[in-house]
Design a protein around this motif. Sequence first.
Motif, PDB file in Angstrom:
ATOM      1  N   PRO A 218      10.005  -8.109  -2.592  1.00 15.21           N
ATOM      2  CA  PRO A 218      10.368  -8.767  -3.858  1.00 15.21           C
ATOM      3  C   PRO A 218       9.331  -9.765  -4.366  1.00 15.21           C
ATOM      4  O   PRO A 218       9.281 -10.035  -5.570  1.00 15.21           O
ATOM      5  CB  PRO A 218      11.693  -9.471  -3.520  1.00 15.21           C
ATOM      6  CG  PRO A 218      11.651  -9.656  -2.033  1.00 15.21           C
ATOM      7  CD  PRO A 218      10.931  -8.455  -1.502  1.00 15.21           C
ATOM      8  N   THR A 219       8.526 -10.332  -3.466  1.00 14.31           N
ATOM      9  CA  THR A 219       7.546 -11.329  -3.915  1.00 14.31           C
ATOM     10  C   THR A 219       6.147 -10.743  -4.109  1.00 14.31           C
ATOM     11  O   THR A 219       5.233 -11.462  -4.500  1.00 14.31           O
ATOM     12  CB  THR A 219       7.459 -12.488  -2.896  1.00 14.31           C
ATOM     13  OG1 THR A 219       7.011 -11.968  -1.632  1.00 14.31           O
ATOM     14  CG2 THR A 219       8.811 -13.159  -2.724  1.00 14.31           C
ATOM     15  N   ALA A 220       5.993  -9.472  -3.820  1.00 15.71           N
ATOM     16  CA  ALA A 220       4.662  -8.853  -3.920  1.00 15.71           C
ATOM     17  C   ALA A 220       4.277  -8.656  -5.376  1.00 15.71           C
ATOM     18  O   ALA A 220       5.098  -8.279  -6.208  1.00 15.71           O
ATOM     19  CB  ALA A 220       4.649  -7.515  -3.191  1.00 15.71           C
TER      20      ALA A 220
ATOM     21  N   ALA B  72       9.180   2.096  -7.696  1.00 17.29           N
ATOM     22  CA  ALA B  72      10.601   2.085  -7.347  1.00 17.29           C
ATOM     23  C   ALA B  72      11.071   0.738  -6.803  1.00 17.29           C
ATOM     24  O   ALA B  72      12.278   0.520  -6.661  1.00 17.29           O
ATOM     25  CB  ALA B  72      10.888   3.174  -6.314  1.00 17.29           C
ATOM     26  N   ALA B  73      10.143  -0.173  -6.517  1.00 15.70           N
ATOM     27  CA  ALA B  73      10.488  -1.436  -5.870  1.00 15.70           C
ATOM     28  C   ALA B  73      11.590  -2.225  -6.584  1.00 15.70           C
ATOM     29  O   ALA B  73      12.448  -2.815  -5.921  1.00 15.70           O
ATOM     30  CB  ALA B  73       9.236  -2.300  -5.708  1.00 15.70           C
ATOM     31  N   PRO B  74      11.623  -2.273  -7.934  1.00 20.05           N
ATOM     32  CA  PRO B  74      12.682  -3.055  -8.585  1.00 20.05           C
ATOM     33  C   PRO B  74      14.093  -2.601  -8.227  1.00 20.05           C
ATOM     34  O   PRO B  74      15.019  -3.416  -8.203  1.00 20.05           O
ATOM     35  CB  PRO B  74      12.400  -2.835 -10.080  1.00 20.05           C
ATOM     36  CG  PRO B  74      10.931  -2.568 -10.145  1.00 20.05           C
ATOM     37  CD  PRO B  74      10.635  -1.763  -8.923  1.00 20.05           C
ATOM     38  N   SER B  75      14.275  -1.314  -7.951  1.00 18.42           N
ATOM     39  CA  SER B  75      15.615  -0.823  -7.626  1.00 18.42           C
ATOM     40  C   SER B  75      15.914  -0.875  -6.141  1.00 18.42           C
ATOM     41  O   SER B  75      17.075  -0.847  -5.740  1.00 18.42           O
ATOM     42  CB  SER B  75      15.792   0.618  -8.128  1.00 18.42           C
ATOM     43  OG  SER B  75      14.994   1.509  -7.374  1.00 18.42           O
ATOM     44  N   THR B  76      14.880  -0.946  -5.306  1.00 15.03           N
ATOM     45  CA  THR B  76      15.092  -0.970  -3.861  1.00 15.03           C
ATOM     46  C   THR B  76      15.146  -2.385  -3.299  1.00 15.03           C
ATOM     47  O   THR B  76      15.678  -2.606  -2.218  1.00 15.03           O
ATOM     48  CB  THR B  76      13.970  -0.204  -3.132  1.00 15.03           C
ATOM     49  OG1 THR B  76      12.710  -0.877  -3.354  1.00 15.03           O
ATOM     50  CG2 THR B  76      13.870   1.233  -3.633  1.00 15.03           C
ATOM     51  N   GLY B  77      14.552  -3.329  -4.023  1.00 14.79           N
ATOM     52  CA  GLY B  77      14.481  -4.699  -3.531  1.00 14.79           C
ATOM     53  C   GLY B  77      13.402  -4.909  -2.484  1.00 14.79           C
ATOM     54  O   GLY B  77      13.293  -6.000  -1.914  1.00 14.79           O
ATOM     55  N   ALA B  78      12.582  -3.875  -2.256  1.00 18.98           N
ATOM     56  CA  ALA B  78      11.521  -3.994  -1.255  1.00 18.98           C
ATOM     57  C   ALA B  78      10.400  -4.883  -1.775  1.00 18.98           C
ATOM     58  O   ALA B  78      10.051  -4.849  -2.953  1.00 18.98           O
ATOM     59  CB  ALA B  78      10.966  -2.607  -0.920  1.00 18.98           C
TER      60      ALA B  78
ATOM     61  N   GLU C  14      -0.598  -5.197  -4.891  1.00 20.28           N
ATOM     62  CA  GLU C  14      -0.098  -4.211  -3.931  1.00 20.28           C
ATOM     63  C   GLU C  14      -0.766  -2.852  -4.161  1.00 20.28           C
ATOM     64  O   GLU C  14      -1.168  -2.176  -3.207  1.00 20.28           O
ATOM     65  CB  GLU C  14       1.421  -4.088  -4.076  1.00 20.28           C
ATOM     66  CG  GLU C  14       2.096  -3.269  -3.007  1.00 20.28           C
ATOM     67  CD  GLU C  14       2.178  -3.968  -1.673  1.00 20.28           C
ATOM     68  OE1 GLU C  14       2.458  -3.269  -0.667  1.00 20.28           O
ATOM     69  OE2 GLU C  14       1.959  -5.197  -1.612  1.00 20.28           O
ATOM     70  N   LEU C  15      -0.894  -2.466  -5.414  1.00 18.63           N
ATOM     71  CA  LEU C  15      -1.530  -1.190  -5.752  1.00 18.63           C
ATOM     72  C   LEU C  15      -2.975  -1.174  -5.279  1.00 18.63           C
ATOM     73  O   LEU C  15      -3.414  -0.232  -4.607  1.00 18.63           O
ATOM     74  CB  LEU C  15      -1.468  -0.959  -7.262  1.00 18.63           C
ATOM     75  CG  LEU C  15      -2.173   0.297  -7.783  1.00 18.63           C
ATOM     76  CD1 LEU C  15      -1.515   1.558  -7.234  1.00 18.63           C
ATOM     77  CD2 LEU C  15      -2.164   0.322  -9.309  1.00 18.63           C
ATOM     78  N   ARG C  16      -3.708  -2.223  -5.605  1.00 15.13           N
ATOM     79  CA  ARG C  16      -5.122  -2.283  -5.215  1.00 15.13           C
ATOM     80  C   ARG C  16      -5.269  -2.257  -3.687  1.00 15.13           C
ATOM     81  O   ARG C  16      -6.126  -1.552  -3.153  1.00 15.13           O
ATOM     82  CB  ARG C  16      -5.778  -3.531  -5.790  1.00 15.13           C
ATOM     83  CG  ARG C  16      -7.273  -3.666  -5.459  1.00 15.13           C
ATOM     84  CD  ARG C  16      -7.842  -4.913  -6.098  1.00 15.13           C
ATOM     85  NE  ARG C  16      -7.774  -4.821  -7.538  1.00 15.13           N
ATOM     86  CZ  ARG C  16      -8.659  -4.176  -8.291  1.00 15.13           C
ATOM     87  NH1 ARG C  16      -9.679  -3.549  -7.719  1.00 15.13           N
ATOM     88  NH2 ARG C  16      -8.537  -4.143  -9.602  1.00 15.13           N
ATOM     89  N   GLY C  17      -4.440  -3.018  -2.987  1.00 15.22           N
ATOM     90  CA  GLY C  17      -4.539  -3.083  -1.538  1.00 15.22           C
ATOM     91  C   GLY C  17      -4.256  -1.740  -0.878  1.00 15.22           C
ATOM     92  O   GLY C  17      -4.981  -1.327   0.047  1.00 15.22           O
ATOM     93  N   GLN C  18      -3.223  -1.051  -1.357  1.00 12.06           N
ATOM     94  CA  GLN C  18      -2.886   0.232  -0.743  1.00 12.06           C
ATOM     95  C   GLN C  18      -3.924   1.299  -1.079  1.00 12.06           C
ATOM     96  O   GLN C  18      -4.279   2.116  -0.219  1.00 12.06           O
ATOM     97  CB  GLN C  18      -1.493   0.665  -1.182  1.00 12.06           C
ATOM     98  CG  GLN C  18      -0.405  -0.255  -0.636  1.00 12.06           C
ATOM     99  CD  GLN C  18       0.957   0.402  -0.603  1.00 12.06           C
ATOM    100  OE1 GLN C  18       1.094   1.560  -0.254  1.00 12.06           O
ATOM    101  NE2 GLN C  18       1.979  -0.361  -0.955  1.00 12.06           N
ATOM    102  N   VAL C  19      -4.414   1.300  -2.310  1.00 14.53           N
ATOM    103  CA  VAL C  19      -5.468   2.254  -2.679  1.00 14.53           C
ATOM    104  C   VAL C  19      -6.706   2.017  -1.816  1.00 14.53           C
ATOM    105  O   VAL C  19      -7.311   2.968  -1.295  1.00 14.53           O
ATOM    106  CB  VAL C  19      -5.819   2.144  -4.176  1.00 14.53           C
ATOM    107  CG1 VAL C  19      -7.119   2.912  -4.495  1.00 14.53           C
ATOM    108  CG2 VAL C  19      -4.680   2.692  -5.037  1.00 14.53           C
TER     109      VAL C  19
END
Length: 222
Positions: A197-199, A189-195, A204-209
């Motif tokens: 933006p540089t990640a 959902a990040a593209p629509s939220t703007g959260a 990000e997926l690997r780090g959170q998993v």
Amino acid sequence: MPDQIDHLRGTTRTAGGRRERNMDDKRRRIFAAAANLFAEHGFDGVSTQEIADRADVAAGTVFRYASSKNELLLMVYNQDMRAAIDDGDRASAGVLDAVEALVALVRPILMISLQNPFTMVAYQRELLFGAAAEVYRAEGLELVARLERAIAARLVESTTACGIDDDVLAQEARWAARTIFAALSLILAAPSTGAQPTADPSDELRGQVAQIVRGFLATVQQ
């Protein structure tokens, strides 16, 4: 007389079979047109009339096979999600490291999103807020449940010498699986939220998993 009756039955069956083939052909053309146009222009950039034109059918015909453009989106992306989950199952099979196995399992869904992020956001919106009685929404939610079950199974496989009850282990794995899916959903959902933006989405997926897996293992192997 019997011969005439048999002939009429045969004629009826032939006509019925022809109608079914025509309907299947139109369904395939509409589905293919919607899938291609969503890929080319995104969900918001496509009209029902454009789908009808690409499928070479009347606009009204589209609504015989899908009640709305939103339903067409669910139909198209449910198929993509199913294929992505199948790909993830194959990619993660036999991977011993829990983090690597789970990243391999969910990465194909991320790859779909990177191809057309705002259409994936629209799909997520339909899953969350679509009509409760919508058949294709229910189908999509079952795909989410299937993915969470697969994640939970990989988590259970990663544990060794657990000192807790099997039912407790299974529940902890289900909770962790839902957390991983929630993290994936926020990344999608990040593209629509703007959260963030540089990640980088993959990083990000690997780090959170990895963080969720560490917490899960610390809980069940203490």
